[in-house]
Design an enzyme around this catalytic site. Structure first.
Site, PDB file in Angstrom:
ATOM      1  N   ASN A 130     -32.992  54.744 -95.424  1.00  0.00           N
ATOM      2  CA  ASN A 130     -33.057  54.837 -93.962  1.00  0.00           C
ATOM      3  C   ASN A 130     -32.111  53.773 -93.413  1.00  0.00           C
ATOM      4  O   ASN A 130     -32.436  52.583 -93.438  1.00  0.00           O
ATOM      5  CB  ASN A 130     -34.499  54.584 -93.498  1.00  0.00           C
ATOM      6  CG  ASN A 130     -34.614  54.516 -91.991  1.00  0.00           C
ATOM      7  OD1 ASN A 130     -33.673  54.865 -91.267  1.00  0.00           O
ATOM      8  ND2 ASN A 130     -35.762  54.070 -91.499  1.00  0.00           N
ATOM      9  N   TRP A 131     -30.982  54.234 -92.941  1.00  0.00           N
ATOM     10  CA  TRP A 131     -29.972  53.269 -92.465  1.00  0.00           C
ATOM     11  C   TRP A 131     -30.311  52.663 -91.110  1.00  0.00           C
ATOM     12  O   TRP A 131     -29.643  51.745 -90.657  1.00  0.00           O
ATOM     13  CB  TRP A 131     -28.602  53.956 -92.378  1.00  0.00           C
ATOM     14  CG  TRP A 131     -27.913  54.111 -93.697  1.00  0.00           C
ATOM     15  CD1 TRP A 131     -28.368  53.718 -94.930  1.00  0.00           C
ATOM     16  CD2 TRP A 131     -26.621  54.689 -93.910  1.00  0.00           C
ATOM     17  NE1 TRP A 131     -27.447  54.017 -95.898  1.00  0.00           N
ATOM     18  CE2 TRP A 131     -26.362  54.616 -95.291  1.00  0.00           C
ATOM     19  CE3 TRP A 131     -25.665  55.268 -93.081  1.00  0.00           C
ATOM     20  CZ2 TRP A 131     -25.182  55.094 -95.856  1.00  0.00           C
ATOM     21  CZ3 TRP A 131     -24.489  55.749 -93.640  1.00  0.00           C
ATOM     22  CH2 TRP A 131     -24.246  55.658 -95.009  1.00  0.00           C
ATOM     23  N   LYS A 132     -31.314  53.222 -90.442  1.00  0.00           N
ATOM     24  CA  LYS A 132     -31.669  52.739 -89.100  1.00  0.00           C
ATOM     25  C   LYS A 132     -30.394  52.724 -88.234  1.00  0.00           C
ATOM     26  O   LYS A 132     -29.540  53.600 -88.401  1.00  0.00           O
ATOM     27  CB  LYS A 132     -32.373  51.381 -89.195  1.00  0.00           C
ATOM     28  CG  LYS A 132     -33.555  51.436 -90.185  1.00  0.00           C
ATOM     29  CD  LYS A 132     -34.460  50.251 -90.172  1.00  0.00           C
ATOM     30  CE  LYS A 132     -35.580  50.455 -91.192  1.00  0.00           C
ATOM     31  NZ  LYS A 132     -36.569  49.385 -91.210  1.00  0.00           N
TER      32      LYS A 132
ATOM     33  N   GLU B 298     -41.083  51.860 -86.439  1.00  0.00           N
ATOM     34  CA  GLU B 298     -40.194  51.429 -85.338  1.00  0.00           C
ATOM     35  C   GLU B 298     -40.177  52.467 -84.219  1.00  0.00           C
ATOM     36  O   GLU B 298     -40.057  52.113 -83.042  1.00  0.00           O
ATOM     37  CB  GLU B 298     -38.784  51.152 -85.893  1.00  0.00           C
ATOM     38  CG  GLU B 298     -38.784  49.890 -86.756  1.00  0.00           C
ATOM     39  CD  GLU B 298     -37.749  49.878 -87.869  1.00  0.00           C
ATOM     40  OE1 GLU B 298     -36.834  50.715 -87.852  1.00  0.00           O
ATOM     41  OE2 GLU B 298     -37.889  49.030 -88.773  1.00  0.00           O
TER      42      GLU B 298
ATOM     43  N   GLY C 282     -38.558  44.881 -93.613  1.00  0.00           N
ATOM     44  CA  GLY C 282     -37.457  43.989 -93.234  1.00  0.00           C
ATOM     45  C   GLY C 282     -37.815  42.513 -93.286  1.00  0.00           C
ATOM     46  O   GLY C 282     -37.077  41.677 -92.787  1.00  0.00           O
TER      47      GLY C 282
ATOM     48  N   GLY D 115     -34.939  50.564 -96.434  1.00  0.00           N
ATOM     49  CA  GLY D 115     -34.117  50.213 -95.286  1.00  0.00           C
ATOM     50  C   GLY D 115     -32.933  49.370 -95.735  1.00  0.00           C
ATOM     51  O   GLY D 115     -31.913  49.881 -96.207  1.00  0.00           O
ATOM     52  N   GLY D 116     -33.069  48.062 -95.605  1.00  0.00           N
ATOM     53  CA  GLY D 116     -31.966  47.127 -95.838  1.00  0.00           C
ATOM     54  C   GLY D 116     -31.171  47.373 -97.110  1.00  0.00           C
ATOM     55  O   GLY D 116     -29.930  47.426 -97.075  1.00  0.00           O
TER      56      GLY D 116
ATOM     57  N   SER E 172     -39.214  46.373 -97.838  1.00  0.00           N
ATOM     58  CA  SER E 172     -38.499  45.393 -98.652  1.00  0.00           C
ATOM     59  C   SER E 172     -38.336  45.824-100.115  1.00  0.00           C
ATOM     60  O   SER E 172     -38.419  45.011-101.030  1.00  0.00           O
ATOM     61  CB  SER E 172     -39.171  44.020 -98.558  1.00  0.00           C
ATOM     62  OG  SER E 172     -39.149  43.557 -97.205  1.00  0.00           O
TER      63      SER E 172
ATOM     64  N   GLU F 262     -45.737  52.624 -95.497  1.00  0.00           N
ATOM     65  CA  GLU F 262     -44.958  51.432 -95.181  1.00  0.00           C
ATOM     66  C   GLU F 262     -45.826  50.426 -94.428  1.00  0.00           C
ATOM     67  O   GLU F 262     -46.039  50.579 -93.214  1.00  0.00           O
ATOM     68  CB  GLU F 262     -43.780  51.797 -94.284  1.00  0.00           C
ATOM     69  CG  GLU F 262     -42.812  52.765 -94.918  1.00  0.00           C
ATOM     70  CD  GLU F 262     -41.420  52.616 -94.328  1.00  0.00           C
ATOM     71  OE1 GLU F 262     -40.477  52.588 -95.116  1.00  0.00           O
ATOM     72  OE2 GLU F 262     -41.283  52.492 -93.101  1.00  0.00           O
TER      73      GLU F 262
ATOM     74  N   HIS G  96     -41.788  56.849 -88.057  1.00  0.00           N
ATOM     75  CA  HIS G  96     -41.507  55.507 -88.584  1.00  0.00           C
ATOM     76  C   HIS G  96     -42.136  54.477 -87.641  1.00  0.00           C
ATOM     77  O   HIS G  96     -42.173  54.678 -86.428  1.00  0.00           O
ATOM     78  CB  HIS G  96     -39.991  55.302 -88.686  1.00  0.00           C
ATOM     79  CG  HIS G  96     -39.644  54.055 -89.435  1.00  0.00           C
ATOM     80  ND1 HIS G  96     -39.706  52.814 -88.854  1.00  0.00           N
ATOM     81  CD2 HIS G  96     -39.261  53.856 -90.714  1.00  0.00           C
ATOM     82  CE1 HIS G  96     -39.367  51.897 -89.749  1.00  0.00           C
ATOM     83  NE2 HIS G  96     -39.097  52.509 -90.888  1.00  0.00           N
TER      84      HIS G  96
HETATM   85  O1  LIG Z   1     -37.612  52.914 -93.510  1.00  0.00           O
HETATM   86  C1  LIG Z   1     -37.524  51.905 -94.195  1.00  0.00           C
HETATM   87  C2  LIG Z   1     -38.439  50.808 -94.022  1.00  0.00           C
HETATM   88  O2  LIG Z   1     -38.631  50.489 -92.680  1.00  0.00           O
HETATM   89  C3  LIG Z   1     -38.233  49.635 -94.917  1.00  0.00           C
HETATM   90  O3  LIG Z   1     -37.183  48.809 -94.481  1.00  0.00           O
HETATM   91  P1  LIG Z   1     -36.747  47.582 -95.418  1.00  0.00           P
HETATM   92  O4  LIG Z   1     -36.471  48.153 -96.777  1.00  0.00           O
HETATM   93  O5  LIG Z   1     -35.544  47.013 -94.750  1.00  0.00           O
HETATM   94  O6  LIG Z   1     -37.925  46.638 -95.444  1.00  0.00           O
END
Ligand SMILES: O=C[C@H](O)COP(=O)(O)O
Length: 254
Positions: free
Chosen positions: A9-11, A97, A173, A234-235, A213, A167, A95
């Site tokens: 998920n690149w956000k 967010e 994050g 994500g990251g 994470s 999650e 999600h």
């Molecule tokens: O969609 C992915 C998640 O929000 C996890 O993000 P992260 O891997 O940066 O903690």
């Protein structure tokens, strides 16, 4: 055995040339596998370009959200019909967010899950508790209620094809990961909830990811657990080398 799914998920990250570079770097390194599938969910602007770049690759493309109706006067929104028309196969829904910053509720998430299935998009339905809820030992009741509401009016056949991403919000994050044991326990509780709503057959088929994470350094332990069928990342998914390693873990870890 359930096929694992590693989804990035690149956000709201990467400019167009960076998205293109990423795709060029990974597209031949990720090959079709019985054990794992790889999905990249870029910002919607890059979906078409990535679909073309991954046309001959095993990497699939997903969206990060969508509206719940096919079309209408909803400025700025993207519909499930539009995603399906382009060849998108997955969509992340609910999600944390989106729930936190864009007022998504269990009810709107449910409408989107139903709409996704109508268009044969596979929803990646996100659930998870806050730190406060975890400390109050409400994790299982919170995620079970989120699952129950998200799957209202979803048929057993549709549920089998769905993906759920557990999650914990406090792990997103932050560099804090739930222990593999804790994550597995909650994923197991989610599977149990699906069994009570549908059947053991559906519970055995549905794929449940962990997210929060996840990195190449911790994915093996997470994937070694019975109820964890992949990761929503994500990251670490922004880095092509890390993403390839995460997907490789999906084939190597027993
Ligand atoms: O969609 C992915 C998640 O929000 C996890 O993000 P992260 O891997 O940066 O903690």
């Amino acid at each position: 055995m359930r096929k694992r799914i590693i989804a990035g998920n690149w956000k709201m990250y990467k400019l167009s040339n960076q998205a293109a570079d990423f795709a060029e770097q990974i597209k031949e390194r990720i090959t079709t596998s019985d054990k794992v599938e790889a999905v990249i969910c870029p910002p919607a602007l890059y979906v078409t370009d990535l679909l073309q770049r991954f046309e001959t690759s095993a990497v699939k493309v997903g969206a990060q959200t969508m509206h719940d109706t096919d079309e209408g006067a909803f400025t700025g929104e993207i519909s499930p019909a539009m995603l399906a028309d382009l060849g998108v196969q997955y969509v992340i829904l609910g999600h944390s967010e989106r729930r936190q910053y864009f007022n998504e509720t269990d009810e709107t998430v449910n409408k989107k899950v139903v709409a996704a299935h109508k268009h044969h998009l596979v929803p990646i339905v996100c659930v998870g508790e806050t730190l406060e809820q975890r400390e109050a030992k409400e994790t299982v009741s919170i995620v079970s209620a989120q699952v129950e509401k998200a799957f209202a009016d979803v048929t057993a056949e549709q549920a089998k094809k769905s993906v759920i991403a557990y999650e914990p919000i406090w792990a997103i994050g932050t560099g804090k990961t739930a222990t593999a044991e804790d994550a597995n326990e909650v994923c197991g509780a989610i599977r149990h909830k699906i069994e009570t709503i549908y059947s053991k057959e559906v519970a055995d088929a549905i794929r449940i990811q962990y997210g929060g994470s996840v990195k190449p350094e911790n994915i093996a332990e997470l994937l070694s657990k019975d109820h964890i069928d992949g990761a929503l990342v994500g990251g670490a998914s922004l880095d092509p080398e890390a993403f390839v390693q995460l997907v490789e873990a999906g084939t190597h870890v027993e």
